[in-house]
Design an enzyme around this catalytic site. Sequence first.
Site, PDB file in Angstrom:
ATOM      1  N   THR A 145      12.273   0.971   0.404  1.00 27.36           N
ATOM      2  CA  THR A 145      13.303   0.952  -0.637  1.00 27.36           C
ATOM      3  C   THR A 145      12.925  -0.012  -1.761  1.00 27.36           C
ATOM      4  OG1 THR A 145      15.544   0.123  -1.034  1.00 27.36           O
ATOM      5  CG2 THR A 145      14.476  -0.725   0.895  1.00 27.36           C
ATOM      6  N   ASP A 146      13.492   0.205  -2.947  1.00 32.62           N
ATOM      7  CA  ASP A 146      13.274  -0.740  -4.059  1.00 32.62           C
ATOM      8  C   ASP A 146      14.071  -2.031  -3.840  1.00 32.62           C
ATOM      9  OD1 ASP A 146      15.835   0.267  -4.495  1.00 32.62           O
ATOM     10  OD2 ASP A 146      15.504   0.762  -6.610  1.00 32.62           O
ATOM     11  N   GLU A 147      14.983  -2.034  -2.843  1.00 31.45           N
ATOM     12  CA  GLU A 147      15.833  -3.219  -2.642  1.00 31.45           C
ATOM     13  C   GLU A 147      15.032  -4.430  -2.157  1.00 31.45           C
ATOM     14  OE1 GLU A 147      19.677  -2.358  -0.905  1.00 31.45           O
ATOM     15  OE2 GLU A 147      19.559  -0.280  -1.573  1.00 31.45           O
ATOM     16  N   TYR A 171      19.856  -5.910   5.198  1.00 29.97           N
ATOM     17  CA  TYR A 171      19.157  -4.616   5.151  1.00 29.97           C
ATOM     18  C   TYR A 171      17.832  -4.751   4.410  1.00 29.97           C
ATOM     19  CZ  TYR A 171      17.783  -0.070   3.209  1.00 29.97           C
ATOM     20  OH  TYR A 171      17.059   1.029   2.797  1.00 29.97           O
ATOM     21  N   LYS A 175      13.929  -4.419   5.713  1.00 29.30           N
ATOM     22  CA  LYS A 175      12.971  -3.440   5.170  1.00 29.30           C
ATOM     23  C   LYS A 175      11.748  -4.172   4.610  1.00 29.30           C
ATOM     24  CE  LYS A 175      13.204   0.481   4.884  1.00 29.30           C
ATOM     25  NZ  LYS A 175      12.857   1.595   5.814  1.00 29.30           N
TER      26      LYS A 175
END
Length: 369
Positions: A145-147, A171, A175
């Site tokens: 993810t870009d998060e 989260y 990741k």
Amino acid sequence: MRMTEGERTMKTYLVTGGAGFIGSNFIQYMFRKYDRQIRIINVDALTYAGNLENLKDVENRDNYTFVKADICDKEAIEQIFADNPIDCVVHFAAESHVDRSIRNPEVFVQTNVLGTAVMLNCARAAWELEDGSFAQGKKFLHVSTDEVYGSLEEDGGYFYETTPYAPHSPYSASKASSDLLVKAYMDTYHFPANITNCSNNYGPYQFPEKLIPLMINNALHGKKLPVYGDGKNVRDWLYVDDHAKAIDLVIEKGKPGETYNVGGHNEKQNIEIVTVIIETLLEMLPEEDPRRKQVSKDLITYVEDRKGHDRRYAIAPDKIKAEIGWEPETMFKDGIRQTIAWYFAHEDWMENVTSGDYQKYYEEMYNGK
Ligand code: NAD
Ligand code: TYD
């Protein structure tokens, strides 16, 4: 399980988390594109987010197999590699919802970090040759993810592959940890992998804990539309089929060891998304449909902000465009109509996934208990 000769020569994908939102769209995309040229084994623990109904259209194919297993279960994953000539792992399985990670971080570490370690270990054990190199044609595609890059300022900047990791939620931290494990395997063993860091997806089969399906479902039931904070947080939305296409292309063309950012060129504030959903519902619902009366901007309710809420995410997908030739294709105005049309046509799906545990989650999450 014995293979036929045909099965041996087909490219075999081990997809983890294939019963979830993006995984099930990816499996359907791959069978539409490659039909009988590939074989897919889908391993999924069927958590609250996994649903075999998502795969009804492919479940009877003889080149598709479902295995119910937890990716943290080393023996189960080893057995899959022992029984099948896996060419490519496409690793989606994860706990994926930020709000749940804030309430209960442990399971995120368990599945996202330890589960990824199990997948990497098993793939390496199966693929590594005696001289420490890897057999031709093997690849581990880690879906991220870009998060992991943290949060951008409101007025500028993009996430690039070189942006330092700065995750904020449990989260995104889990990741990021899983990405770093994959990077460590690439650096240490020259393990043949790619990482894709993608922006927010939307489309069919998305679980209604996430912004877009939650708002569609609530609006159709005349329920409040809970917008966190001032509603001006920005996400970069990508239609899920465009993501599936990017993953397929990175598997085929991505240089081993590389990371690719995948994004929609489609930044929107949350309040814009909610407004578009209401307007599109009103355009699409027939005059005589009783649900029309309930759909209204008056349902919008500003609620307490998410803890540590990242302000803005935005991807510059320059590298994947230059190296792989991928670009987002679905315009948001079309993608959101297709998504809403899918939810109209799948009321049973929504009823099934929102019964039971979902009610409990919703009560606890939105009543602030
Ligand atoms: P999802 O929550 O819809 O699906 C996750 C799937 O993984 C479910 O089928 C679940 O049953 C399965 N799973 C969970 N724990 C498992 C375990 N221990 N063992 C085996 N299976 C398990 O998630 P999604 O939105 O489809 O996301 C898929 C992947 O894409 C995730 O890795 C996520 O981080 C990443 N991603 C998601 C988005 C997005 O917008 N949804 C954006 C970028 C990246
Ligand atoms: P979400 O779909 O959970 O994705 P992520 O947090 O991974 O980006 O949320 C998207 C945005 O919508 C995020 O800024 C939080 C916001 N949001 C709301 O305002 N209300 C809601 O009920 C939900 C679920 C999200």
